[in-house]
Design a protein around this motif. Sequence first.
Motif, mmCIF file in Angstrom:
data_model
loop_
_atom_site.group_PDB
_atom_site.id
_atom_site.type_symbol
_atom_site.label_atom_id
_atom_site.label_comp_id
_atom_site.label_asym_id
_atom_site.label_seq_id
_atom_site.Cartn_x
_atom_site.Cartn_y
_atom_site.Cartn_z
ATOM 1 N N ASP A 1 127.221 -45.680 -21.319
ATOM 2 C CA ASP A 1 128.411 -44.851 -21.130
ATOM 3 C C ASP A 1 129.364 -45.054 -22.303
ATOM 4 O OD1 ASP A 1 130.670 -43.515 -20.327
ATOM 5 O OD2 ASP A 1 130.688 -44.326 -18.300
ATOM 6 N N TYR A 2 129.305 -44.137 -23.279
ATOM 7 C CA TYR A 2 130.142 -44.252 -24.466
ATOM 8 C C TYR A 2 131.602 -43.888 -24.191
ATOM 9 C CZ TYR A 2 126.587 -45.239 -28.008
ATOM 10 O OH TYR A 2 125.632 -45.861 -28.788
ATOM 11 N N LEU A 3 131.863 -43.277 -23.059
ATOM 12 C CA LEU A 3 133.237 -42.897 -22.745
ATOM 13 C C LEU A 3 133.983 -44.023 -22.042
ATOM 14 C CD1 LEU A 3 135.400 -40.661 -22.709
ATOM 15 C CD2 LEU A 3 134.493 -39.967 -20.481
ATOM 16 N N ASN A 4 133.314 -44.696 -21.109
ATOM 17 C CA ASN A 4 133.999 -45.672 -20.266
ATOM 18 C C ASN A 4 133.605 -47.113 -20.536
ATOM 19 O OD1 ASN A 4 135.445 -43.697 -18.589
ATOM 20 N ND2 ASN A 4 133.392 -43.134 -17.871
ATOM 21 N N ASP A 5 132.552 -47.342 -21.321
ATOM 22 C CA ASP A 5 132.127 -48.700 -21.628
ATOM 23 C C ASP A 5 132.502 -49.017 -23.070
ATOM 24 O OD1 ASP A 5 130.885 -51.111 -22.133
ATOM 25 O OD2 ASP A 5 129.123 -50.639 -20.922
ATOM 26 N N PRO A 6 133.540 -49.811 -23.284
ATOM 27 C CA PRO A 6 134.034 -50.040 -24.652
ATOM 28 C C PRO A 6 133.085 -50.835 -25.533
ATOM 29 C CG PRO A 6 135.183 -51.454 -23.094
ATOM 30 C CD PRO A 6 134.356 -50.506 -22.270
ATOM 31 N N TYR A 7 132.076 -51.481 -24.932
ATOM 32 C CA TYR A 7 131.116 -52.192 -25.776
ATOM 33 C C TYR A 7 130.348 -51.216 -26.662
ATOM 34 C CZ TYR A 7 127.070 -54.842 -27.277
ATOM 35 O OH TYR A 7 126.093 -55.419 -28.040
ATOM 36 N N TYR A 8 130.145 -50.001 -26.186
ATOM 37 C CA TYR A 8 129.356 -49.034 -26.925
ATOM 38 C C TYR A 8 130.202 -48.128 -27.819
ATOM 39 C CZ TYR A 8 125.606 -50.540 -23.885
ATOM 40 O OH TYR A 8 124.671 -51.309 -23.232
ATOM 41 N N SER A 9 131.435 -47.890 -27.456
ATOM 42 C CA SER A 9 132.268 -47.007 -28.269
ATOM 43 C C SER A 9 133.742 -47.325 -28.048
ATOM 44 C CB SER A 9 132.008 -45.535 -27.917
ATOM 45 O OG SER A 9 132.911 -44.687 -28.599
ATOM 46 N N THR A 10 134.492 -47.324 -29.137
ATOM 47 C CA THR A 10 135.944 -47.499 -29.060
ATOM 48 C C THR A 10 136.675 -46.218 -29.444
ATOM 49 O OG1 THR A 10 136.040 -48.339 -31.341
ATOM 50 C CG2 THR A 10 135.764 -49.969 -29.572
ATOM 51 N N ASP A 11 135.965 -45.098 -29.482
ATOM 52 C CA ASP A 11 136.600 -43.825 -29.818
ATOM 53 C C ASP A 11 137.645 -43.444 -28.774
ATOM 54 O OD1 ASP A 11 134.926 -43.634 -31.979
ATOM 55 O OD2 ASP A 11 133.562 -42.191 -31.061
ATOM 56 N N PRO A 12 138.713 -42.788 -29.186
ATOM 57 C CA PRO A 12 139.692 -42.319 -28.188
ATOM 58 C C PRO A 12 139.107 -41.215 -27.321
ATOM 59 C CG PRO A 12 140.221 -41.473 -30.362
ATOM 60 C CD PRO A 12 139.117 -42.455 -30.561
ATOM 61 N N GLU A 13 139.513 -41.216 -26.065
ATOM 62 C CA GLU A 13 139.079 -40.182 -25.128
ATOM 63 C C GLU A 13 139.884 -38.903 -25.304
ATOM 64 O OE1 GLU A 13 139.371 -39.482 -20.281
ATOM 65 O OE2 GLU A 13 139.413 -41.502 -21.104
ATOM 66 N N LYS A 14 141.150 -39.043 -25.732
ATOM 67 C CA LYS A 14 142.054 -37.898 -25.836
ATOM 68 C C LYS A 14 142.737 -37.920 -27.197
ATOM 69 C CE LYS A 14 143.107 -38.476 -20.911
ATOM 70 N NZ LYS A 14 144.183 -38.791 -19.939
ATOM 71 N N ARG A 15 142.977 -36.707 -27.697
ATOM 72 C CA ARG A 15 143.697 -36.597 -28.965
ATOM 73 C C ARG A 15 144.406 -35.253 -29.022
ATOM 74 N NH1 ARG A 15 141.911 -38.678 -34.955
ATOM 75 N NH2 ARG A 15 143.955 -38.265 -35.877
ATOM 76 N N GLY A 16 145.568 -35.216 -29.650
ATOM 77 C CA GLY A 16 146.302 -33.964 -29.734
ATOM 78 C C GLY A 16 147.298 -33.971 -30.870
ATOM 79 N N ASN A 17 147.832 -32.805 -31.178
ATOM 80 C CA ASN A 17 148.896 -32.692 -32.166
ATOM 81 C C ASN A 17 149.822 -31.549 -31.777
ATOM 82 O OD1 ASN A 17 147.678 -30.229 -33.425
ATOM 83 N ND2 ASN A 17 146.131 -31.694 -34.116
ATOM 84 N N LEU A 18 151.029 -31.596 -32.304
ATOM 85 C CA LEU A 18 152.056 -30.614 -31.984
ATOM 86 C C LEU A 18 152.931 -30.436 -33.213
ATOM 87 C CD1 LEU A 18 153.556 -28.883 -29.800
ATOM 88 C CD2 LEU A 18 154.934 -30.928 -29.345
ATOM 89 N N SER A 19 153.226 -29.177 -33.557
ATOM 90 C CA SER A 19 154.114 -28.924 -34.689
ATOM 91 C C SER A 19 155.180 -27.923 -34.275
ATOM 92 C CB SER A 19 153.335 -28.389 -35.898
ATOM 93 O OG SER A 19 152.855 -27.089 -35.661
#
Length: 935
Positions: A807-825
């Motif tokens: 589980d690359y989303l919920n198991d940090p041993y396999y991935s530390t990528d952010p689940e959410k990202r955004g920007n606003l201008s």
Amino acid sequence: MVIPAAGAAFAQDADTASNDQARATNLDKVTVTGSLIPQTEVETFTPVMTITAEDIQARGFTSVADVLKQSAMSTGGVQGAQSSASFTQGAETIGLFGLDPGYTKYLIDGRPMGNYPALYNGSSTFNNISNIPVDLVERIEILPGGQSSLYGSDAIAGVINIILKKSMDGAALNIRGGWYSDGGGSSVRVGLADGFSAADGRLNGLVGVQYEERDPIWGYQRDLTKQYNTRGTSAPIASRDYLVFGYKNIGTLGFDDYGYVDLPAAAENCANVTGQFGGTEGPQNRPGFGTYCGSFYTPGYRTLQNGKEAGQFMGHVTFDFSDNVQGYADLLYSHEEVESHVGSNYTWWGTGTKWGYYYDPAVDGLINLQRAFAPEDMGVGGYRNSMSKDKSDAYQAALGVKGFFGSDWDYDVGVNYTRYELDEGSFVRWADPINDYFEQNVLGPQQGWDPYYGAYPVFTPNYAAFYQPISPQDFNSFTGYAHSKSQTSDGMLRAQVTNSSLFSLPGGDAGLAIAAEWGKQKWDYTPDPGFLDGSIWGQTAVAGGGERDRYAVTTELRLPIVDMLTVTASGRYDAFKPDGGDTIDKPTYSLGLEFRPIDSLLLRGKYGTAFRAPTLSDQFQGLSGSYVRVTDYYGCAEAGYSPEDPVAIDKCPASLSNRQIFSTTSGNVDLEPINADVWNAGFVWAPTAALSFNADYYNWDISNEVRRQSVDGILFQEYRCREGLDDITSPTCVQAFSQITRNAASGNVEDVYAPKVNVANQTLEAVTAGFNYAVSAGAFGDLSFNGNYTQILNHDVVELPGDPSNDYLNDPYYSTDPEKRGNLSATWTKNRWSSTVYANWIGETPNYAASISSRGYDATNGGKLDSWTTYNASVTYQAFEGLDLSFLVNNLTNEMPPFDDSYPGSSGAPYNEYNYNVYGRSMYIELRYAFGAGK
């Protein structure tokens, strides 16, 4: 920003909507990324995020790489300048939706970019986006999702099309200078472009140049990286710069008396080197091991951002042979020189590489020496005298002719050629000279072999001479530069015919496009011979090369069934014939739907297949390897230091937790394509002409992935298998055992083989959303707002057949990528003034303790880091028509990465460099002048 649905396509008032069909068909047709057929619709079944030149300038982006890294879709952490000792220190890339960087197809003006010659992480082919002249960019279009049915191999995560300027009235000059409030990174950039046209109007074009210089940022210029972590789970541990270690009294104690050997007293001899590393060197003690000489400030002696000098030239020319025939030529050339330093951890010497342990009869012991080189050893300028320097030249040229025939057909026949040449000037230690120097000055002549095993050389070193600075002349006598040459090239002949009015349907004219391609691809990586024959100390390199022919046929059919419904189908066949291998072929297809129940609402969806052909490096990389520092997790566990406990594993002896081994890999001409099924569905809604919303769901099912397995992962898996945490008879355990070579006598790890194989599968789900809003504030000016958001919903990976899903989303041993990202201008304009504030947000990510343990968030000190937001701001004033002056501040609040107190004191960079940077606040002054404006 996402182009709003409030464009000419369907966000119309009642009067406009009642206009006849004839007027609608008179709208200009354009070709958009994601389709080969010109059309009038702004939004189609393929979501496209567009960032214009005006956006780039107003939001303070410093480069094309900066634009793409701050995209909401760029959720994947990647190696960059902060990743010391990476294989591609001079290149930059991104990971769309957390997928492999090589899964994104990069285009310049719709034509494929040349691949970077060096390999990402020493294994993967990818594109470098650091060398594109940002001043000459018209816009950047990001097309997410599988797109292989139009663009061929690599277009699994999406397509990024960088469109350069093609016309300009007169000349324009851009000058930008910048600096960082915390020091380092000062830069200057100059761009000049000029459009031209012949008197008869038949010859038209544009030429442009850009030049840039940038100083490096050093670790010692940032509080977080100038020293070992002072706020971690353990006390800071100084670097082991002068270290004598091994086993004493082996005649009576065997191998039980391991530690730091205080012969003679290190504390006394450290007095000779206290002036090193800026006067921070001194006697240190590591509990349980002994005394040595070290510094708490050595982490600062590496670059966090490369120094850079770069220049680019572009030219675009068209010539009208007749009303129906136009010739065109395009050229983009880039020259880059980047310099970087891997730091003191990689700039050292030790006896272990040549002799292993040596026998010292004075202590009846098997001993090793280790010595780091300080900036003072290198003379005036210090580490700046030993920086690695990469030089590259990239070319992209196109020559062709396009026009019309018959009543509704147009054609485009052209040749596109890319070439990328790379010269990596690596600062190295020459093996024989450096070993000879220390043998002559410290070890003395060999006096035979040890009395117990007859396998270890006997020396009686002059230890006092070991604890001494060396002169710059001596340092230069055993160091220098090794040059590795590499290149890629891709030549392609492409022909396309298009008819955007093939026949009439109730919803409008059907369109058809057919294209055929033929080309040849080459890759060659020739490292300096010293990396392969052992004459370079402590380093190795990738080697390989090959070529192949490729050809493809593509077709696209657009069918406006009725006013509300349009169906678009596309199909493509690709084939690759490598030298010495069998042909690899792959058909792909897609089907897209656009449904407009009302003028202001678009419902869209697409299903298709995508693929990535085995790259030339996947196929032709030779048996090669690299020296890597590894943790022998099983050895640590057997010694009583559990890998599940970050505090305990930090105490594991260096002989196990920081062991240098040689890891190997190789290519495979029998690799098969990576396959993917990708679909997306979403909507665009424009309730008014000034407001639009969009949201889309994406689903990837990727199989047959090529992997170079993680060396650390293989060793960790071995630990789990041998300790009974996983079934020792499972395919994963059997595979791990076969890839690890341990010394029969000592049991130490000697080699880990991490090959390339088609083994992995992964599934990924994500959603994206965005909005655009523009409003007039009357006398106070005009306001516009834009926002984008991405959330990963699911990401599962199966590394080997028969294994459970990771589980690359919920198991940090396999991935530390952010689940959410955004920007606003938000942008405000009034008369001669304009101002923009841009926020870049990264959601929560795992902390260090959670990422290194199979227990994840349940591990000791495991948890999540707070979200991270940085703000850019700009103010522009039009002094007079043609002259704009801007002041820009990036990372306005000087935000550092979220504090992670789960790093141990042995860390010199206690933050996740894949997700964050410590550059801090930067400021820029920019002048833009259009010659002849207003005349």
